[in-house]
Structure formats: C-alpha cells, structure tokens
Design a protein around this motif. Structure first.
Motif, PDB file in Angstrom:
ATOM      1  N   GLN A 157      67.846  86.108  37.882  1.00 24.25           N
ATOM      2  CA  GLN A 157      66.557  86.722  38.192  1.00 24.25           C
ATOM      3  C   GLN A 157      66.447  88.127  37.610  1.00 24.25           C
ATOM      4  OE1 GLN A 157      64.076  85.062  39.580  1.00 24.25           O
ATOM      5  NE2 GLN A 157      65.377  83.237  39.763  1.00 24.25           N
ATOM      6  N   HIS A 158      65.211  88.538  37.376  1.00 21.35           N
ATOM      7  CA  HIS A 158      64.934  89.892  36.886  1.00 21.35           C
ATOM      8  C   HIS A 158      65.427  90.899  37.918  1.00 21.35           C
ATOM      9  CE1 HIS A 158      62.771  93.354  35.301  1.00 21.35           C
ATOM     10  NE2 HIS A 158      62.442  92.632  34.238  1.00 21.35           N
ATOM     11  N   PRO A 159      66.087  91.964  37.494  1.00 18.74           N
ATOM     12  CA  PRO A 159      66.651  92.913  38.473  1.00 18.74           C
ATOM     13  C   PRO A 159      65.592  93.582  39.346  1.00 18.74           C
ATOM     14  CG  PRO A 159      66.835  93.768  36.224  1.00 18.74           C
ATOM     15  CD  PRO A 159      66.433  92.337  36.101  1.00 18.74           C
ATOM     16  N   GLN A 160      64.330  93.579  38.907  1.00 16.58           N
ATOM     17  CA  GLN A 160      63.284  94.226  39.703  1.00 16.58           C
ATOM     18  C   GLN A 160      62.545  93.237  40.603  1.00 16.58           C
ATOM     19  OE1 GLN A 160      60.659  96.564  37.222  1.00 16.58           O
ATOM     20  NE2 GLN A 160      62.336  97.219  35.899  1.00 16.58           N
ATOM     21  N   ARG A 161      62.973  91.985  40.640  1.00 17.02           N
ATOM     22  CA  ARG A 161      62.258  91.012  41.475  1.00 17.02           C
ATOM     23  C   ARG A 161      62.484  91.312  42.950  1.00 17.02           C
ATOM     24  NH1 ARG A 161      63.000  84.396  42.079  1.00 17.02           N
ATOM     25  NH2 ARG A 161      61.692  84.256  43.939  1.00 17.02           N
ATOM     26  N   ASN A 162      61.433  91.154  43.758  1.00 19.83           N
ATOM     27  CA  ASN A 162      61.524  91.317  45.201  1.00 19.83           C
ATOM     28  C   ASN A 162      60.635  90.280  45.878  1.00 19.83           C
ATOM     29  OD1 ASN A 162      58.838  92.320  45.010  1.00 19.83           O
ATOM     30  ND2 ASN A 162      59.618  94.397  44.669  1.00 19.83           N
ATOM     31  N   GLU A 163      60.560  90.337  47.228  1.00 19.12           N
ATOM     32  CA  GLU A 163      59.803  89.329  47.972  1.00 19.12           C
ATOM     33  C   GLU A 163      58.307  89.394  47.686  1.00 19.12           C
ATOM     34  OE1 GLU A 163      62.110  91.202  49.152  1.00 19.12           O
ATOM     35  OE2 GLU A 163      63.614  89.944  50.172  1.00 19.12           O
ATOM     36  N   ALA A 164      57.823  90.547  47.243  1.00 19.36           N
ATOM     37  CA  ALA A 164      56.388  90.669  46.991  1.00 19.36           C
ATOM     38  C   ALA A 164      55.949  89.880  45.760  1.00 19.36           C
ATOM     39  CB  ALA A 164      56.011  92.145  46.822  1.00 19.36           C
ATOM     40  N   LEU A 165      56.893  89.609  44.844  1.00 15.56           N
ATOM     41  CA  LEU A 165      56.559  88.848  43.641  1.00 15.56           C
ATOM     42  C   LEU A 165      56.551  87.369  43.999  1.00 15.56           C
ATOM     43  CD1 LEU A 165      56.042  88.676  40.612  1.00 15.56           C
ATOM     44  CD2 LEU A 165      58.518  88.612  40.266  1.00 15.56           C
ATOM     45  N   PHE A 166      55.370  86.782  44.071  1.00 17.57           N
ATOM     46  CA  PHE A 166      55.234  85.373  44.451  1.00 17.57           C
ATOM     47  C   PHE A 166      53.963  84.835  43.811  1.00 17.57           C
ATOM     48  CE2 PHE A 166      54.463  81.920  47.651  1.00 17.57           C
ATOM     49  CZ  PHE A 166      55.597  81.201  47.347  1.00 17.57           C
ATOM     50  N   GLY A 167      54.125  84.326  42.594  1.00 11.26           N
ATOM     51  CA  GLY A 167      52.973  83.829  41.860  1.00 11.26           C
ATOM     52  C   GLY A 167      53.409  82.879  40.770  1.00 11.26           C
ATOM     53  N   PRO A 168      52.498  82.453  39.914  1.00 13.39           N
ATOM     54  CA  PRO A 168      52.827  81.474  38.871  1.00 13.39           C
ATOM     55  C   PRO A 168      53.813  81.996  37.833  1.00 13.39           C
ATOM     56  CG  PRO A 168      50.586  82.298  38.604  1.00 13.39           C
ATOM     57  CD  PRO A 168      51.053  82.792  39.924  1.00 13.39           C
ATOM     58  N   GLU A 169      53.985  83.338  37.732  1.00 14.18           N
ATOM     59  CA  GLU A 169      54.906  83.890  36.745  1.00 14.18           C
ATOM     60  C   GLU A 169      56.332  84.015  37.292  1.00 14.18           C
ATOM     61  OE1 GLU A 169      53.415  87.110  39.352  1.00 14.18           O
ATOM     62  OE2 GLU A 169      52.477  85.473  38.228  1.00 14.18           O
ATOM     63  N   LEU A 170      56.594  83.431  38.459  1.00  8.77           N
ATOM     64  CA  LEU A 170      57.851  83.613  39.166  1.00  8.77           C
ATOM     65  C   LEU A 170      59.063  83.150  38.354  1.00  8.77           C
ATOM     66  CD1 LEU A 170      58.539  84.675  41.987  1.00  8.77           C
ATOM     67  CD2 LEU A 170      58.448  82.338  42.842  1.00  8.77           C
ATOM     68  N   ASP A 171      58.907  82.099  37.540  1.00 15.41           N
ATOM     69  CA  ASP A 171      60.038  81.505  36.827  1.00 15.41           C
ATOM     70  C   ASP A 171      60.184  81.991  35.387  1.00 15.41           C
ATOM     71  OD1 ASP A 171      60.639  80.021  39.042  1.00 15.41           O
ATOM     72  OD2 ASP A 171      59.565  78.228  38.374  1.00 15.41           O
ATOM     73  N   HIS A 172      59.320  82.882  34.923  1.00 11.17           N
ATOM     74  CA  HIS A 172      59.325  83.224  33.502  1.00 11.17           C
ATOM     75  C   HIS A 172      60.678  83.777  33.058  1.00 11.17           C
ATOM     76  CE1 HIS A 172      54.632  83.577  33.211  1.00 11.17           C
ATOM     77  NE2 HIS A 172      55.060  82.371  33.517  1.00 11.17           N
ATOM     78  N   PHE A 173      61.213  84.730  33.811  1.00 10.53           N
ATOM     79  CA  PHE A 173      62.447  85.383  33.389  1.00 10.53           C
ATOM     80  C   PHE A 173      63.620  84.403  33.435  1.00 10.53           C
ATOM     81  CE2 PHE A 173      66.270  87.934  34.035  1.00 10.53           C
ATOM     82  CZ  PHE A 173      66.150  88.865  33.011  1.00 10.53           C
ATOM     83  N   SER A 174      63.786  83.684  34.549  1.00 15.71           N
ATOM     84  CA  SER A 174      64.922  82.763  34.657  1.00 15.71           C
ATOM     85  C   SER A 174      64.813  81.637  33.636  1.00 15.71           C
ATOM     86  CB  SER A 174      65.000  82.194  36.073  1.00 15.71           C
ATOM     87  OG  SER A 174      63.770  81.607  36.448  1.00 15.71           O
ATOM     88  N   THR A 175      63.581  81.242  33.264  1.00 11.21           N
ATOM     89  CA  THR A 175      63.415  80.216  32.234  1.00 11.21           C
ATOM     90  C   THR A 175      63.965  80.708  30.901  1.00 11.21           C
ATOM     91  OG1 THR A 175      61.452  79.361  33.343  1.00 11.21           O
ATOM     92  CG2 THR A 175      61.739  78.781  31.036  1.00 11.21           C
ATOM     93  N   TRP A 176      63.631  81.952  30.528  1.00  8.41           N
ATOM     94  CA  TRP A 176      64.154  82.536  29.287  1.00  8.41           C
ATOM     95  C   TRP A 176      65.682  82.624  29.319  1.00  8.41           C
ATOM     96  CZ3 TRP A 176      61.987  83.068  24.759  1.00  8.41           C
ATOM     97  CH2 TRP A 176      60.591  83.200  24.653  1.00  8.41           C
ATOM     98  N   ILE A 177      66.248  83.023  30.461  1.00 16.45           N
ATOM     99  CA  ILE A 177      67.698  83.213  30.561  1.00 16.45           C
ATOM    100  C   ILE A 177      68.426  81.886  30.349  1.00 16.45           C
ATOM    101  CG2 ILE A 177      69.572  83.824  32.131  1.00 16.45           C
ATOM    102  CD1 ILE A 177      68.007  86.191  30.926  1.00 16.45           C
ATOM    103  N   ILE A 178      67.984  80.845  31.026  1.00 17.14           N
ATOM    104  CA  ILE A 178      68.668  79.548  30.905  1.00 17.14           C
ATOM    105  C   ILE A 178      68.466  78.976  29.509  1.00 17.14           C
ATOM    106  CG2 ILE A 178      68.703  77.176  31.779  1.00 17.14           C
ATOM    107  CD1 ILE A 178      68.053  78.320  34.536  1.00 17.14           C
ATOM    108  N   TYR A 179      67.241  79.085  28.966  1.00 12.30           N
ATOM    109  CA  TYR A 179      66.974  78.579  27.615  1.00 12.30           C
ATOM    110  C   TYR A 179      67.843  79.306  26.595  1.00 12.30           C
ATOM    111  CZ  TYR A 179      64.431  77.637  23.271  1.00 12.30           C
ATOM    112  OH  TYR A 179      64.094  77.282  22.000  1.00 12.30           O
ATOM    113  N   SER A 180      67.901  80.639  26.701  1.00 11.55           N
ATOM    114  CA  SER A 180      68.694  81.420  25.753  1.00 11.55           C
ATOM    115  C   SER A 180      70.173  81.088  25.870  1.00 11.55           C
ATOM    116  CB  SER A 180      68.473  82.922  26.004  1.00 11.55           C
ATOM    117  OG  SER A 180      67.101  83.247  25.890  1.00 11.55           O
TER     118      SER A 180
END
Length: 750
Positions: free
Chosen positions: A197-220
């Motif tokens: 997860q993105h180091p700045q992620r917190n409980e307030a982040l809850f939307g359709p962009e939630l998986d963008h960072f982890s998707t890039w990490i696993i793909y890379s």
C-alpha cells in the motif's frame, strides 16, 4: 459486548450442530489438526475455518475478531454489487448476521465458497524460471484491474495473501475492505498490507482509486521477476512480499529494491524503477489506474510520462494555454504520428501576382471600351471581353486562393478529421460488436454452467440419497446388534443374579450358623451343667432312706408302715402315695413332705455350679468340629459360585465376541458399499466437472481473445479521440481564409 477470541471460536466450532445457525454448516464437520481440534487460519481481522458439509461441499467460515458495527450493511452492498457484476475473479459468499453462537451469544460470520487453488507466492516462486507464465499472469493482472475498475469495484487489500491461482486463473478472496459505489462516503476499516500500500494511505481513503497503487506494485513485481528471476533471492521474495517492502515506499532514495532494478544493467528494469519513483511522488488519490501499455521491450530513454509530471506538486512547467488540448499519456505518444508543420505565410512576391493580373485585365477592358467609345468597335466586343476578363480573373483568384498554404492546411486538417471520424464510427461499431460477442460468450458460458451445475446437483443428490439409504440400513444393523448386546447383558446379569442368589442364601445360612455357633457352645455348656446338677440331686436323693432319717413325729412304726407301702426313699414321698396309706394323716403327710423339701434343698445346695474340664473339653471339641464342617461347606459353596459365575460370563463373552465379529463384517460391507456408491457417482461427477472445466477453458479462451480485442479497440478509440481533439484544436488555431477576404487582401493594398 466482548467479542470472541480465536480460542472461544475454536471451542464453539468443535460442536457445529450447536454452534451454527445455518442448516448446512450445522450438519458439517471442521477440518481438524493432528490433535483433533479445528484448524483455523487466523489473520488480523478474522479466523477462517474449513467446513466439509453435505454433498462434499466445502465452505470457508470467516469468524470476525473485531466488531465494526456496519458489517451487515457493507456485505449486503458488496454482495448485491458483485451479483450484478458477475465477475470471474470473485467467489460466492453469504453474510450471516446471527451465524455462530459463542458463549450463549450470537455473532456474525461470512460463509464463503472454499476455493482449491495455489497461493499466489507459491505460484510465482514455482514459475520463476518460466518468464512466459509470469508475463501471462501480469497480463491477467492488468485485465482484472481494468475489469474491476469498469465495474466500479476496489478490493481494498490487494496482496499475495488475498490472491489464489486456480488452474492458472486469478481469484480474489477476503472482501472485508472492498469498495463498491453503494459504500461511497464511508471510511475504510483497514489500510491493507503494509508491503503493498501507498505509505500515505489511511482510513479516510475509500473510493474507486483504492487499488491503483497496489495494482502497479504487483504488476511491476511480476514483470521485473519475469525479466530477472534472480531478484527473488536477492530481495528475499516470498517473505510477506513479492520484491517490494514498505521501506522501499517510505524512502525510495534508499530503496534496496529500486536500486537493484537500476543496477541490474537491464534498461527495461531501469525504466521500471523510474516509473515507480514517479508514482511515489504522487498522493494516493493521484495515482493513475494501470493502462496495460507498459511495453518494456519498446521503452526509450525519455523523461517521465506526462501524466506523472501533471500530478507532481510544484511542477515548474508552464501551464498549457487556453484552448489547448490536454497532453496525452506517454504511451499514446508512441502511436501518434505528428504531421509536419505547414508554413502559414505565402512565398515572397506571391501577393503581387493577383494585382498584376487584375491590373492588366483592367487595362485591356478600358482599352476595349475606349475603342467602343471611338466607334471603332461595337458594344458586343468590349462587353464580351469584360465578361471574359472578369471570369478569368475570378478563376485565377480562385485557383490562387485554393493553393494558398492556409487553405491547403485547413483542407488537409478537415480531410484528416473526416478520416478520423470515419475511423471512430468504425471503431465504435467494432467495439459494440465485440462487447455483444463477449456478452454472448458469457451468456452461453452461464447457460452451460447452469446445465452442468444442475446435473452435478442431481448427481450429488442421487449420491446423497443412496448414501442416506445405505447409512440407514447400516444404522439399523448396528441398532439390532446393540439390542442383542443389551439383551445379552440383561440375560447374563439375570443368570449371574440367580446363581448368586441361590448360593448366597446357602452361604448366608452357613454364616448365620457360624455366627450362632459360639452362643450354641455356651448354651450346650449350660445344658450340660444343668444335667450334671440334676444327676447329682437325683443320686443324692436316691441315697436318702426314710428309715435312717430322723424325722420329727415319724416313728419306726410309721416308717415300717411306709416301707410296706413302698415308700423307702425320700424320692418316694409324694402327696398321692401318702394319701393312700392308712394311719398317715394330714399332719404326718405335711411333715414328710416338708422333710423331703429340706432334703432336696440340701441336695441342690450341694450340687456342682460349674462343669468339670472334661465336659468343657468335650463340648468345645464338638463345636470346633461343627465350625470346621460349616467353614468347609462355605468355601465349597463359594468356589462353586465362582465357577458358575465365571462360566456364565465366559459364555456371555463368547456371544459378545460373535456379535463383535458380526459388527466388523457389517462395517466392512458398509464401507465397501459406500465406496462403491461414491466411486460410481464420482466418476460421473468427474465427467461433469471435466465438461465444466472444458466449457470454462473454451469460454475463457474465447473471452480472452474478445477482451483483448476490446482492449485494443478501447485504446484505438482513445487514440482516435485524442487525434480528433488535436486536429480540431489545430483547425481552430489556423487563421480565417474566406474567399472574399482573400480577394480583398489580394486586390487592395494595405
């Protein structure tokens, strides 16, 4: 209310029939450890148990370790959205609000279909030496991310533990942190695995962009391992991560993983490291979705992609001017051929040509009308010449206008716009046709699934009916054996009781005699003593003669008279005999009776008061013989009782052994019949499941081809949209080039 601990869940699930409210789970059994206890898979938010239920259906039961209050609302929204989306990456589940009873209280559980597959990390490690498999997995990952995004879904915790590879295809589990549109405006209950997860992620982040960072990490990570498998060992892959850890995100300048990519000597991995560093400069909400166009084979050394520069705070580049189109992503630039710039200024001297032609034409017309005025020519000649000159000049100006660079440029742009529009319409039609084809494939797949699942269900029900019938026969046979055992136990107990009663009565009688023997000896001694006293008194009295006794008032004559009547000794004196003797009156009779009484008293006073030793010894020996006889008789009865009871028990044991052999035979027959039933139905089920797998394989293959075509058409549409926007903007930037204005500028000096 205190929430159950893992140990409390473990104790409750040992008795499924009383723990669960769901009928299917109540009849199931948990998978056990070698110690015979339920085997949980415990995480940060739940303990998961594997339950094997009827028809050999296997369920995963998630028991929550924390109470979030809105579990039911969230899972209701997630369930409804997933049912509507019908995605191949999800598994079936049901939220049971009162699913399990622990300590007398009901708590919610999640009943989820158990997926038999390979853990993500195991699959990756097993295919480190087959880069094609990893690249295929990476492509599937992109397709899955795009499919979830189109459905408005974000998983919320994309990481190795929540991904299973089933027959080479991706499956997602654990939907606790999932976002669907119906949950917009809420906060997340978790922030995901720290190594994804993105180091700045917190409980307030809850939307359709939630998986963008982890998707890039696993793909890379997958792409990097496909290019250089040694990174797995070098970066300790598999230790709660693929190759990246949270420390790589919080301090990218000191990142061991990014440095390894940069120092690998592979240009593609170096560009991948630059890409990830660019992503880490963005806020979590600014991380773009993965586009699937990261072509590592075609990467060129160029600045970071435009979309990264656009999101970097404090970007020093100048903002685009008003009316300019938004810059395209970097990968689109690889497909667009920018047309060469067309000069907008006419060549030197070109603007005087129309004026010279117009001036010469005017001179000719004036000369013709002058000749007409002189009468040298008629009216027709100057009029015709003027008309011809006017038409020629107009045609000349039109030709010159048509060849003007500005008009040529606008004409070329419009032509290209028309071609792009036609391509857009063609692409839209092809995209719609591809989507219809994909929907048709999914429909046929669903119909085939429904048919095969119906046949599987019927086969499983038939198997269950036969197993139930067989189990009932088996249970009746066991019940009959149990009745026979119970009857045998009762008969044996009754037989032993009769034997013991018969012999115990005789033994008790002997014990009573033994107990009374001492008292009998005392009584015998008393009787013997009384006998000896009586003998003494009798012998003493027999020696007391009347003629020798001195009896007051009884002289010799009376004694002689008594003798004649047979009264010689004191024992002969009785009231009846004295009454029959003449001369013996009442007085003399009383005297004689009184004398007799005194003599008897004297005799009793002299009688012995204890037995002599011989009598005592005789009586004691006699009772000892009686005691020994009774003791021997008692021992004989006890030995006989033991033999009788042992014989009865041995006979019962033999009958019980025969019943045990019967039970073993019944159990062996039952196992053989159950195995035959299961083998018969499993063969049929295997055929049906093989058919289902074949349908899935074919449908997945066809769908994959169509989805790739859809992805290609989507990219083409995006490229055409961008080209259309760019050409429209270019057309808007061109100067006005209307024909009247051109004529005015060409003929009139500025």
């Amino acid at each position: 209310m205190a929430w159950p601990t893992p140990q409390e869940y473990n104790e409750a699930i040992q008795n499924p029939s009383t723990a669960f409210s769901d009928p299917e789970l109540r009849s199931g059994q948990p998978v056990l450890t070698p110690l015979g206890l339920p085997r949980p898979i415990t995480g940060g938010f739940a303990s998961v148990y594997q339950m094997v239920c009827a028809h050999q259906r296997v369920w995963a039961v998630r028991c929550f370790l924390r109470d979030f209050g809105d579990h039911q609302e969230r899972y209701a929204a997630i369930s409804a959205h997933l049912a509507h989306a019908n995605l191949p990456y999800m598994v079936n589940f049901a939220f049971l609000a009162d699913g399990i009873r622990v300590g007398g209280r009901l708590h919610p559980i999640l009943k989820m279909e158990w997926v038999e597959g390979e853990p993500f990390l195991n699959y990756v490690e097993r295919h480190l030496q087959t880069p094609g498999a990893l690249l295929d997995l990476a492509q599937q990952w992109v397709q899955m991310a795009q499919t979830l995004a189109r459905a408005g879904i974000a998983h919320g915790d994309l990481q190795h533990g929540n991904v299973i590879v089933v027959q080479g295809r991706l499956k997602l589990i654990d939907y606790d942190g999932m976002y669907v549109p119906a949950l917009a405006g809420r906060q997340s209950h978790e922030v995901g695995h720290r190594n994804y997860q993105h180091p700045q992620r917190n409980e307030a982040l809850f939307g359709p962009e939630l998986d963008h960072f982890s998707t890039w990490i696993i793909y890379s990570s997958l792409v990097a391992l496909a290019v250089q498998p040694s990174l797995w060992q070098q970066l300790r892959g598999g230790d709660e991560c693929l190759i990246f850890r949270r420390e790589d995100f919080t301090n990218p300048m000191q990142s061991a993983a990014l440095s390894a990519l940069e120092q690998s000597g592979d240009v593609r991995l170096g560009r991948l490291a630059d890409l990830l560093r660019g992503l880490l400069t963005l806020a979590p909400t600014q991380t773009p979705p993965i586009d699937g166009q990261l072509d590592l084979n075609a990467m060129r050394t160029r600045p970071a992609a435009a979309w990264i520069r656009d999101h970097v705070p404090g970007n020093a580049t100048a903002p685009p001017r008003a009316g300019a189109s938004h810059p395209a992503p970097a990968w689109i630039a690889d497909f667009i051929i920018t047309p060469p710039a067309v000069a907008s200024h006419p060549p030197p001297g070109a603007q005087w040509q129309p004026r010279l032609v117009a001036g010469a034409s005017a001179l000719f017309a004036i000369a013709a009308w002058f000749l007409f005025g002189m009468g040298a020519v008629g009216l027709a000649a100057p009029a015709l010449l003027t008309a011809v000159l006017a038409a020629g000049n107009t045609g000349y100006l039109a030709l010159h206008y048509w060849r003007t660079p500005a008009v040529t440029t606008r004409r070329n742009v419009r032509s290209r716009l028309g071609a792009v529009a036609r391509q857009q319409r063609t692409t839209a039609r092809e995209l719609a046709a591809a989507e219809r084809e994909l929907a048709y494939i999914r429909l046929i797949q669903a119909q085939q699934y429904a048919r095969i699942d119906r046949l599987i269900d019927q086969e499983q029900q038939a198997e269950q009916r036969q197993l139930t019938t067989q189990n009932q026969r088996y249970q009746r046979a066991l019940d009959d054996l149990q009745v026979q055992r119970h009857r045998l136990q009762q008969e044996t107990a009754l037989t032993i009781q009769r034997i013991e009663t018969r012999y115990q009565e005789r033994i008790a009688d002997i014990d009573q005699q033994l107990g009374a023997l001492q008292q009998s000896e005392i009584t015998a001694q008393r009787r013997r003593l009384e006998q000896r006293r009586q003998e003494f008194v009798k012998e003493f009295l027999s020696r007391q003669k009347i003629e020798k006794a001195l009896i007051t008032g009884i002289g010799p004559g009376i004694k002689e008279q008594l003798k004649r009547h047979g009264i010689v000794r004191v024992t002969d004196i009785t009231t009846q005999r004295l009454a029959n003797i003449p001369g013996i009156g009442v007085g003399r009779a009383d005297t004689l009776l009184t004398w007799r009484q005194r003599v008897e008293e004297l005799a009793w006073q002299g009688a012995p008061t204890r037995l002599d030793r011989r009598d005592e010894r005789d009586i004691h020996h006699q009772h000892e013989r009686m005691h020994a006889h009774l003791t021997r008789e008692r021992e004989r009865l006890e030995h006989k009782l033991t033999r009788k009871v042992t014989a009865a028990r041995e006979q019962a044991a033999q009958r019980a052994a025969r019943l045990t052999v019967q039970e073993q035979q019944i159990e062996e027959r039952h196992r053989a019949q159950v195995a035959a039933i299961r083998k018969r139905h499993r063969q049929q089920l295997a055929t049906l499941r093989s058919e289902r797998a074949q349908v899935e394989k074919q449908a997945t293959g066809f769908a994959s081809i169509v989805e790739q075509e859809i992805s290609r058409l989507e990219q083409t549409r995006q490229r055409l949209n961008w080209e259309h926007a760019a050409l429209t903007a270019e057309l808007d930037r061109q100067p006005e080039a209307d024909f009247p204005g051109f004529v005015r500028r060409a003929l009139l000096p500025r």
